[in-house]
Design an enzyme around this catalytic site. Structure first.
Site: not given
Lengths: 504, 504
Positions: A263-264, A267, A293
Site C-alpha cells: 500500500h505505502e 503511494h 489512494e
C-alpha cells in the site's frame, strides 16, 4: 550584483515558493524522524520547533508580497500556467479563512488529539463530545468563509479532493451502496468462512522487514531514491522526488506488514514517478488524495491480493517463514481475501471497506448540518453499522471514536478513500486494455510494464492536470464505479463459489 | 487579542531567537538524517532545502528588527543579562562581515569540499591549491572585517573559542611542544612496541553496536533523551536538551567504535546536562569547542583508556567477542594506549595527537600572514612532520590534504582540540581532589559520582559563563597544561616502563 538581471515577477514568485517548500520539508523531515526515531525526551522541543516552522511557512504563504507576486506573475509556458493555477487556488483558500480561525483550529486540534487518545482508551465519548462539537462548529465556519452553493460539505471536501462536491460523493455512494450490501449478504449466506488462523503467529520482525523490502523492490519502489523504516503507524512521506520514505509496522498477522508495505509503496511509486524537473514546486507529486489512494490500493489489493501475485511469491514466503503451515495457493488466497463484516475500518477487507466509509461520510454530513447532534453520534453510528454491516459496536472505542481524522478537524476527507478504491479498478481496466492480461505479468513477477504504464499515464503528470482532467485523460470518462463493482463481484463470486450474476 | 498584554522588547527578542533556533534545528535534523539515513537520491533537494533554511536563519538573525530588539532589550535577571551578552556578541560578529563575503564563502566552501574530496582521492594538491588560496584570502578579509589588535588569527579563532588569541595559543603550545617531543622520543627509545594486532578482525557490527550502546548507557548517556546510530563519520548533534544524537562507525579495529562512542557520549552528556529551562535559547549547551572537547576526551581517554575501566569491562568484551584472544589486562591496556608517530591525526594516540595539531596551527598562522605560500604547503607540512613526529608523509593525501576543515573555510579551529586535551586533565585534577580516586569508582563501573561532579561544575552552566570564567570557576586558574603534562608523563612512563622524571 554585476552582470545579474532583475528577476521577473514569476521568478520571484518561484523563489518564494521554494522557500515555503523548504519550510514544509523541514516539518516533514521532523515529523518522519518523530515517528521513526526520536527519543521520547525530544517531544516537547520538537512540537515547539514544528509549530514555529509551520507558522513561518503560513506567514510566508499569505504575505502581501506572495499574494502580489501570484497576482502579477505572467506565465511563460503551459507549465507556468498550471503552476500559477495551483498557487492561486491554494492562496485563495488560505486567505479566505481568517488567521484567528486557523490558529484556534490548530490549537484545538492539538488538544483534541490528546483528548481523543484518552477518550478512546477509556471508552469515554462524553469527555470528547464538547471538543468534537467545537471542531464541527469550526468546520461550519470554515465552510462559510470558503463559500459554497449547495452544501457546506462542498467547501470542505474540495480541500482534499479538488472539484469534489457532496452531490458527487452522493452519486458515487448511491451507485455502490446497494451492490456492496448485497454482495456482503451473499458472501455471508454462502456459509463459507476461509481459515486464516495460520497467518497468526509470533513472526520474526527482521525476516518480515527483509521480505517486505524485497517485495517493495520487486514491484518497483526505488531504494536509491527512498527507504523503508518501522513506525507505529504505516505511512508514506516524501522530501523530494529523489527521497521517498515508507514505514511499516509488524503485527502478529503475517500479511499485515506485507499488504501495508505494498500500500505505502503504491503511494511511494506515485511520488517517485513525478518528473525531476518539477521537484520542489507545486507541480510535483500526486494530484489529490483520491488519485493517490487509487495507487496504494492498486498495489495492495489488485496486484498484492491477486492469485497471480501469490503464485509467484507464496513459495518465497514459505521459505522466509518456515513456521508457516504448508497451505496451498487456493487456501492462502482465500485467507488473504476473506470478507467479514468487522468494526474497524483500517482492518476491513476490500468488499466491506467502503461501507465503513459511508458510515463516516453520512455522519459528517449530518453533523455539519446539525441533522444529528454530536451527543447522539454513538447511537447514530451504531445504527448505521447495523444497517450496512449487520453488526453493532459493543462500545464507542471500536465505534465512533476509532478514527483520528475528526480530532484533527478534518471533515470531508473520508470519501477520498472510496474514490481511491473505485478509481483503482477504473485505471486497471484501461491498463488491461493496453497491456493485455496484467496477471500473466504478475505471475512472473514482471511488474515493470505495469509500473511503466502507470508512470506514463498517471505519475509523470504530477499535479499538472486537475484530478478530473487526469481521470478523463486516462479513462476517457469521469469517475465510474462500474469497473470496481464488476471487478470485485467477479473476484468474490469466484473466491466464494457464488452463483454468477450479470453485472448491473 | 483581548486580555493579552504587549510583549516587552526582551520577550519579542526571545521569540525571534526561538524562530532562529527552530530554523537551526531544522537544518540540524536534516543534516543528521543526511548522514545517517538519507537515500542517495535525496542529496540534491536536501542541499537546496538546507541552503534556503540557512539563508532564512541568517536573514532573520541580521535583520534590522532583531538588531533593534537586541539593542533595546533590558535584562530582568542575571540569566537575561547573560543571554543578551551572548546575543549581542553573536550579532556584532554576524553583522561585521558583509553578506557578499558570507555568500562567497558559503558558495566557495561548498565547491571546495567536492574539490578537496577529489584532490585527496587523486593525491593531487595542485588541483586544490587555487581554491585553498582563495579560502585563505577570504579568511584574511574576514579577519579584517572582524577587527583585531595583534594578529589576524585572533579575529578568526575567537569565532570558535571565545576569548582565544594567537598569543594565548602560542603560550599553550610552547608549554607542551618540547615535553611532548621528548616523551615521544623516550617512548621510541624504549624499544617497547605493544602488540595490537589482536584488535584487528572482521568484528560483527551488531555486536559492536550492542557493546558500544551498553558502554554509553553505563557511563551515563541517557537513551530516553538521546539515541545512537551509525554514520560514515562519528559525530554528536543535538536538537534539544531532551534529544541528543550520537553516531558511531565500525572499522576492523575493535576498539575504534568503542573509543569513538565514548568520545561522542562525552559531548552528548555535556549537552544532556544543560538545564531544561534554558532549552532552545542561546544559554543552552556547551560553551565552546575547547570545553566541549575536554569532555569528549575525558570520557574517551582519561576514563575509557584507563586500566580501571578495562578491569571492569575486559571480561564483558571477551564475552561479547569470543574471537578475541584471551589477552590479559596488561596486554590489552598497553595495546589501546600504544604510542606511535603516525600520519593521520584522527587515528593518533593521546601523546602524539597534539603534535599533529601544532603542525596545522603553525601552518594556518603562516598561510594567513603569507609567511608561507599555499603552493609551498606540502613541503612545509612534511618538514613539520619530520621535526615533530620524526616521520615524513609519502604523499599529500596522508599529508596536508587529510583534514576537512580548511576546505570549509575554517581557520582558527584546530587549537581547540589541544585545549580540550589539556583541559580534560585540568578538570580531572579538580574532580579527583573533590571525589578521591575516581579510578576506584571506574573499576566498579560506578560512573555516577563522576558524571554528577561534571554536571554540577560544568554541564549545568550551559553557556551562562564565558569559557574563561567557567574554567576559572572550576579550576581556580586559567588554562594550565601542567596537569596534562604530568598526567600523560606518569601514565606513559608506567605503561612503557620508562625511568621516572620529575615533572617540570
Amino acid at each position: 550584483m554585476l552582470g545579474s538581471t532583475m528577476p521577473t515577477t514569476l521568478e520571484s514568485l518561484k523563489a518564494r515558493l521554494a522557500d515555503i517548500d523548504a519550510l514544509h520539508n523541514a516539518v516533514g523531515v521532523m515529523d518522519w524522524d518523530q515517528q521513526c526515531y526520536m527519543p521520547q525526551g525530544g517531544g516537547e522541543a520538537r512540537a515547539e520547533h514544528v509549530s514555529r516552522l509551520s507558522r513561518m511557512s503560513h506567514d510566508l504563504t499569505v504575505s502581501d508580497e506572495t499574494l502580489r507576486l501570484a497576482d502579477e506573475a505572467r506565465p511563460e509556458s503551459d507549465e507556468d500556467a498550471a503552476l500559477l493555477r495551483i498557487v492561486r487556488r491554494d492562496l485563495e483558500k488560505a486567505t479566505k479563512i481568517p488567521s484567528s480561525l486557523v490558529e484556534e483550529k490548530s490549537r484545538l486540534s492539538s488538544l483534541a488529539h490528546e483528548q481523543w487518545v484518552r477518550a478512546r482508551k477509556a471508552d469515554d465519548f462524553a469527555s470528547f463530545a464538547p471538543t468534537l462539537e467545537r471542531l464541527f462548529e469550526i468546520a461550519r465556519e470554515e465552510a462559510r468563509h470558503l463559500g459554497y452553493t449547495d452544501h457546506p460539505y462542498d467547501a470542505l471536501t474540495d480541500l482534499y479532493e479538488e472539484g469534489a462536491t457532496k452531490n458527487g460523493w452522493d452519486a458515487m455512494f448511491d451507485t455502490i451502496r446497494q451492490p456492496l450490501v448485497e454482495l456482503v449478504a451473499r458472501i455471508k449466506e454462502s456459509g463459507v468462512e476461509p481459515d486464516r488462523s495460520f497467518l497468526h503467529g509470533d513472526w520474526d520482525k527482521g525476516a518480515q522487514m527483509e521480505f517486505t523490502t524485497m517485495l517493495a523492490k520487486a514491484v518497483g519502489f526505488d531504494f536509491d531514491r527512498g527507504r523503508q523504516d518501522t513506525a507505529p503507524h504505516p505511512f508514506c512521506t516524501n522530501f523530494s522526488v529523489g527521497d521517498v520514505r515508507l514505514t511499516t509496522r509488524f503485527l502478529d498477522e503475517l500479511t499485515s506488514a506485507i499488504f501495508g508495505t505494498l500500500h505505502e509503496a503504491g503511494h511511494g511509486m506515485y511520488e517517485q514517478g513525478s518528473p525531476m524537473e518539477w521537484d520542489r514546486t507545486p507541480l510535483s507529486g500526486g494530484v489529490s488524495l483520491g488519485v493517490h489512494e487509487s495507487q496504494s490500493r492498486t498495489w495492495e489489493n489488485i496486484v498484492g491480493r491477486s492469485r497471480a501475485f501469490w503464485q509467484r511469491y507464496l513459495p518465497d514466503l514459505k521459505r522466509a517463514f518456515p513456521a508457516l503451515p504448508d497451505v496451498d495457493l487456493d487456501t492462502f488466497i482465500k485467507a488473504v481475501n476473506r470478507v467479514e463484516p468487522s468494526l474497524i475500518r483500517v482492518e476491513a477487507d476490500e468488499v466491506t471497506y467502503n461501507l465503513h466509509i459511508m458510515v463516516r461520510y453520512e455522519a459528517e454530513c449530518d453533523l455539519l448540518t446539525e441533522a444529528v447532534r454530536v451527543r447522539d453520534l454513538p447511537e447514530y453510528w451504531n445504527e448505521k453499522y447495523r444497517q450496512y454491516l449487520g453488526i453493532v459496536p459493543p462500545d464507542n472505542r471500536d465505534g465512533c471514536l476509532q478514527d483520528v481524522h475528526w480530532s484533527g478537524g478534518m471533515v470531508g476527507y473520508f470519501p477520498t478513500y472510496s474514490m481511491g478504491n473505485i478509481l483503482s479498478y477504473q485505471f486497471w481496466g484501461r491498463l488491461t486494455a493496453d497491456l493485455g492480461d496484467p496477471f500473466d505479468l504478475i505471475a512472473h513477477g514482471d511488474f515493470a510494464p505495469i509500473l511503466g504504464w502507470l508512470r506514463e499515464h498517471i505519475y509523470r503528470h504530477g499535479s499538472y492536470f486537475t484530478p478530473e482532467e487526469l481521470i478523463k485523460r486516462v479513462t476517457g470518462e469521469g469517475l465510474n464505479a462500474k469497473p470496481y463493482l464488476d471487478g470485485i463481484t467477479a473476484k468474490y463470486e469466484g473466491l466464494y463459489g457464488l452463483r454468477q450474476t450479470v453485472a448491473s
